[in-house]
Design a protein around this motif. Structure first.
Motif, short mmCIF file in Angstrom:
data_model
loop_
_atom_site.label_atom_id
_atom_site.label_comp_id
_atom_site.label_asym_id
_atom_site.label_seq_id
_atom_site.Cartn_x
_atom_site.Cartn_y
_atom_site.Cartn_z
N TRP A 71 3.10 8.46 9.33
CA TRP A 71 2.57 9.37 8.30
C TRP A 71 2.16 10.66 8.98
O TRP A 71 1.84 10.67 10.17
CB TRP A 71 1.36 8.73 7.59
CG TRP A 71 1.73 7.52 6.81
CD1 TRP A 71 2.21 7.49 5.52
CD2 TRP A 71 1.72 6.16 7.26
NE1 TRP A 71 2.49 6.19 5.16
CE2 TRP A 71 2.20 5.37 6.20
CE3 TRP A 71 1.37 5.54 8.46
CZ2 TRP A 71 2.32 3.98 6.30
CZ3 TRP A 71 1.49 4.17 8.56
CH2 TRP A 71 1.97 3.40 7.49
N TYR A 75 -1.63 8.84 4.76
CA TYR A 75 -1.55 7.38 4.71
C TYR A 75 -2.47 6.81 3.63
O TYR A 75 -2.07 5.95 2.84
CB TYR A 75 -1.94 6.77 6.07
CG TYR A 75 -2.11 5.27 5.99
CD1 TYR A 75 -1.02 4.44 5.75
CD2 TYR A 75 -3.37 4.69 6.08
CE1 TYR A 75 -1.18 3.07 5.64
CE2 TYR A 75 -3.54 3.32 5.96
CZ TYR A 75 -2.44 2.51 5.74
OH TYR A 75 -2.61 1.15 5.61
N GLU A 131 -3.71 8.28 0.99
CA GLU A 131 -3.26 8.63 -0.36
C GLU A 131 -2.10 7.74 -0.78
O GLU A 131 -2.06 7.24 -1.90
CB GLU A 131 -2.88 10.12 -0.43
CG GLU A 131 -2.49 10.50 -1.85
CD GLU A 131 -2.50 12.01 -2.09
OE1 GLU A 131 -3.13 12.75 -1.32
OE2 GLU A 131 -1.86 12.42 -3.06
N GLU A 132 -1.17 7.50 0.13
CA GLU A 132 -0.05 6.60 -0.20
C GLU A 132 -0.56 5.19 -0.49
O GLU A 132 -0.06 4.52 -1.40
CB GLU A 132 0.96 6.55 0.96
CG GLU A 132 2.14 5.62 0.66
CD GLU A 132 2.98 5.34 1.89
OE1 GLU A 132 3.89 6.13 2.17
OE2 GLU A 132 2.72 4.32 2.59
N ARG A 167 -1.79 5.48 -4.11
CA ARG A 167 -0.76 5.80 -5.12
C ARG A 167 0.32 4.73 -5.18
O ARG A 167 0.77 4.36 -6.26
CB ARG A 167 -0.11 7.15 -4.79
CG ARG A 167 -0.99 8.34 -5.09
CD ARG A 167 -0.18 9.63 -5.03
NE ARG A 167 -1.02 10.80 -5.12
CZ ARG A 167 -1.44 11.34 -6.26
NH1 ARG A 167 -1.08 10.80 -7.41
NH2 ARG A 167 -2.23 12.40 -6.25
N ALA A 194 4.39 0.56 -0.79
CA ALA A 194 5.27 1.31 0.11
C ALA A 194 5.10 0.84 1.55
O ALA A 194 6.06 0.85 2.33
CB ALA A 194 4.98 2.81 -0.01
N SER A 231 -1.47 -0.33 -8.21
CA SER A 231 -1.24 1.08 -7.89
C SER A 231 -2.21 1.97 -8.67
O SER A 231 -2.85 1.53 -9.63
CB SER A 231 0.19 1.46 -8.25
OG SER A 231 0.33 1.47 -9.66
#
Ligand code: HEC
Length: 118
Positions: free
Chosen positions: A68, A74, A76-77, A80, A84, A96
């Motif tokens: 990342w 990282y 935020e992923e 969201r 992933a 999510s």
């Protein structure tokens, strides 16, 4: 007099340098409890055990260097799109941001809060 001191303390925590534009960590901490993130995650000994302990989560990307662009990216992923990247040894059952109905400001505030956990 007492009221003035309280207002000052809140102002300082909400306007820490460099954070006011990218999310409010104090509000993020509050939302973490309201949304129920702590039902699955422990922070400093308090919370659930379904997901990883987040007490030092802002340090985690360091062991995944290169994957990342930043700890912020990282985290935020992770909110969201939790599927992933799965933390090794954990099930992919974190809901999510869309499933939880989180707004962009919610996500920004949550990330700002998580970045304080080191
Ligand atoms: C139903 C349980 C559950 C809920 C509710 C939940 N999580 Fe998770 N979370 C998990 C699990 C399981 C993982 C590990 C698998 C993965 O990486 O998605 C995880 C992973 C994470 C990670 C990555 C941790 C690491 O060590 O790298 C972060 C950050 C995170 N969650 C934040 C949150 C936030 C913020 C909320 C509230 C918006 C939340 N979680 C709500 C179960 C949950």
């Amino acid at each position: 007099m007492r009221k003035a001191v309280l207002v000052l303390a809140v102002g300082v925590s909400a306007c820490a340098p460099g954070q006011s534009d990218r999310g409010n960590p104090a509000r993020g901490e509050q939302r973490f409890g309201e949304i129920g993130c702590n039902g699955c995650h422990t922070v400093a000994g308090v919370g659930g055990m379904v997901g990883p302990d987040l007490t030092r989560v802002a340090s985690v990307p360091l062991r995944e260097q290169g994957r990342w662009s930043s700890p912020r990216a990282y985290l935020e992923e992770s909110i969201r799109a939790p599927q992933a990247y799965l933390v090794p040894g954990y099930p992919g059952d974190m809901p999510s941001a869309a499933q939880l109905g989180l707004s962009d400001p919610d996500i920004g505030d949550l990330v700002a809060y998580l970045l304080t956990l080191r």
